[in-house]
Design an enzyme around this catalytic site. Structure first.
Site, PDB file in Angstrom:
ATOM      1  N   ASP A   1       0.831  -1.201   0.000  1.00 33.94           N
ATOM      2  CA  ASP A   1       0.000   0.000   0.000  1.00 33.94           C
ATOM      3  C   ASP A   1       0.869   1.257   0.000  1.00 33.94           C
ATOM      4  O   ASP A   1       0.591   2.223  -0.720  1.00 33.94           O
ATOM      5  CB  ASP A   1      -0.910   0.021   1.230  1.00 33.94           C
ATOM      6  CG  ASP A   1      -1.968  -1.075   1.180  1.00 33.94           C
ATOM      7  OD1 ASP A   1      -2.085  -1.721   0.134  1.00 33.94           O
ATOM      8  OD2 ASP A   1      -2.662  -1.270   2.184  1.00 33.94           O
TER       9      ASP A   1
ATOM     10  N   GLU B   1       0.182  -5.583  -5.974  1.00 31.49           N
ATOM     11  CA  GLU B   1      -0.373  -4.654  -6.959  1.00 31.49           C
ATOM     12  C   GLU B   1       0.685  -3.799  -7.648  1.00 31.49           C
ATOM     13  O   GLU B   1       0.704  -3.683  -8.880  1.00 31.49           O
ATOM     14  CB  GLU B   1      -1.400  -3.749  -6.284  1.00 31.49           C
ATOM     15  CG  GLU B   1      -2.014  -2.706  -7.197  1.00 31.49           C
ATOM     16  CD  GLU B   1      -3.116  -1.914  -6.521  1.00 31.49           C
ATOM     17  OE1 GLU B   1      -3.226  -0.697  -6.804  1.00 31.49           O
ATOM     18  OE2 GLU B   1      -3.871  -2.485  -5.712  1.00 31.49           O
TER      19      GLU B   1
END
Length: 377
Positions: free
Chosen positions: A19, A277
């Protein structure tokens, strides 16, 4: 846009710093385009190696409870755009201060929820939707959902200006020399993973068969990936001996490297194993064959997300089978076949390059959301 806006981006580090990695890239990209950015994060320790160079226009602040004296920064420069990354709950005292400033005549900030990346169909349906806030200091305000994605109907992917031009001028031999890696022409494979059980089958496969019979050098990222590879090597006596007694696999363990150097690693290699990601997007821009270990979830929701990604990629059956084994689904490890995987990744990369990047779309979206809010006031 006729002025630099003040962006306040909130991030909570769950684990593995993924993140934070996405948020830092976004913050750095906004700052490079003349915006003023404050990144509020509860654990910024990884930035010491992930992003060691200061960025003009970007300030990192500790997200403590309460925010304390750092809240005075809103007096010096009120918030224009408020981003909660990946559904984290904004500090209530920050919202309360924004409300107080609105009552004093300051414009209300545009409030955006930046969501996780997915290729699933719901992303197009939900991207750009407003949501009324019914509780807390900012009750009555509206937040907007912004979804990264792989189609023109989504928020796109992070891709800073000039990235592809930098990659075109990249010299991998010089980069390898700078890392102290002696390269003799072996096929280069990067390894950035969690602890996939299939790793125990992949390494012997590389040792025995290499890259269609050619030697392979594995460049292993520090942390969980390095520990996982070392565990397999230590457990399997004779791993580095093929059927004729000679191994086709050699391994280089890398130290912790910055985001910039991680991009260089992906550009250097002929095949990239990535996780999470941020790294899968960077692997797409690298345009090389890739294997993605998606972050596992208890309800196996990640497998639906993986299938949607592979469908977007138009992955051949051999790559789909390999991903199934690599991500813990039933099935034996299929042979490594990167030559068959290259075309779909290159095609997807070129297709995605034609779409506006995430930061460009976010700047446009902010302006549209502000215009909509002004029309309803």
């Amino acid at each position: 846009m006729d002025r630099a806006l003040q962006w306040d981006i909130f991030c909570k580090v769950i684990d593995n710093h993924g993140d934070l990695g996405v948020c830092w890239r976004l913050c750095a990209d906004l700052a490079s385009r003349g915006q003023q950015v404050r990144l509020w994060v509860d654990d910024a320790s990884a930035l010491s190696w992930m992003a060691p160079v200061d960025r003009e226009g970007l300030t990192v602040l500790p997200w403590t409870e309460p925010l304390g004296i750092n809240l005075l920064r809103l007096d010096a420069r009120p918030c224009d755009v408020l981003i909660e990354a990946f559904g984290c709950d904004i500090a209530p005292e920050f919202l309360a201060e924004c409300v107080r400033q609105e009552d004093a005549g300051q414009p209300r900030p545009v409030w955006i929820n930046l969501e996780y990346l997915s290729a699933e169909p719901y992303v197009e349906r939900c991207h750009g939707l407003p949501s009324r806030v019914y509780s807390g200091p900012a009750s009555g305000w509206t937040k907007w959902f912004f979804y990264p994605g792989f189609t023109p109907s989504t928020g796109g992917l992070l891709r800073e200006e000039g990235l592809l031009e930098k990659q075109a001028g990249f010299d991998r031999k010089s980069w390898l020399d700078a890392q102290g890696i002696e390269w003799s022409g072996e096929k280069l494979v990067s390894m950035f993973c969690y602890e996939p059980p299939a790793l125990a089958a992949l390494l012997p496969q590389l040792a025995q068969h290499g890259w269609y019979g050619q030697p392979v050098r594995l460049l292993v990222a520090a942390g969980r990936a390095g520990n996982a590879v070392k565990a397999v090597v230590n457990d399997q006596i004779g791993l580095f001996s093929s059927q004729d007694g000679h191994s086709l696999l050699s391994i280089s363990y890398l130290p912790l490297i910055s985001q910039l150097e991680f991009d260089h690693l992906l550009w250097t290699c002929d095949l990239n194993f990535v996780r999470g990601e941020d790294s899968v997007v960077r692997a797409l821009w690298a345009g090389k064959p890739l294997v993605w270990q998606i972050y596992p979830q208890e309800d196996n929701a990640h497998l639906r997300k993986l299938q949607a990604f592979l469908a977007m990629l138009e992955a051949p059956s051999s790559l789909q089978l390999f991903h199934a084994a690599w991500n813990g689904r039933d099935g034996e490890m299929s042979p490594l076949d990167p030559d068959a995987w290259a075309a779909c990744v290159e095609s997807a990369s070129m297709r995605l390059q034609k779409q506006d990047d995430l930061t460009t779309q976010l700047l446009r979206f902010e302006s549209q959301a502000r215009d909509t809010a002004n029309q309803h006031q």
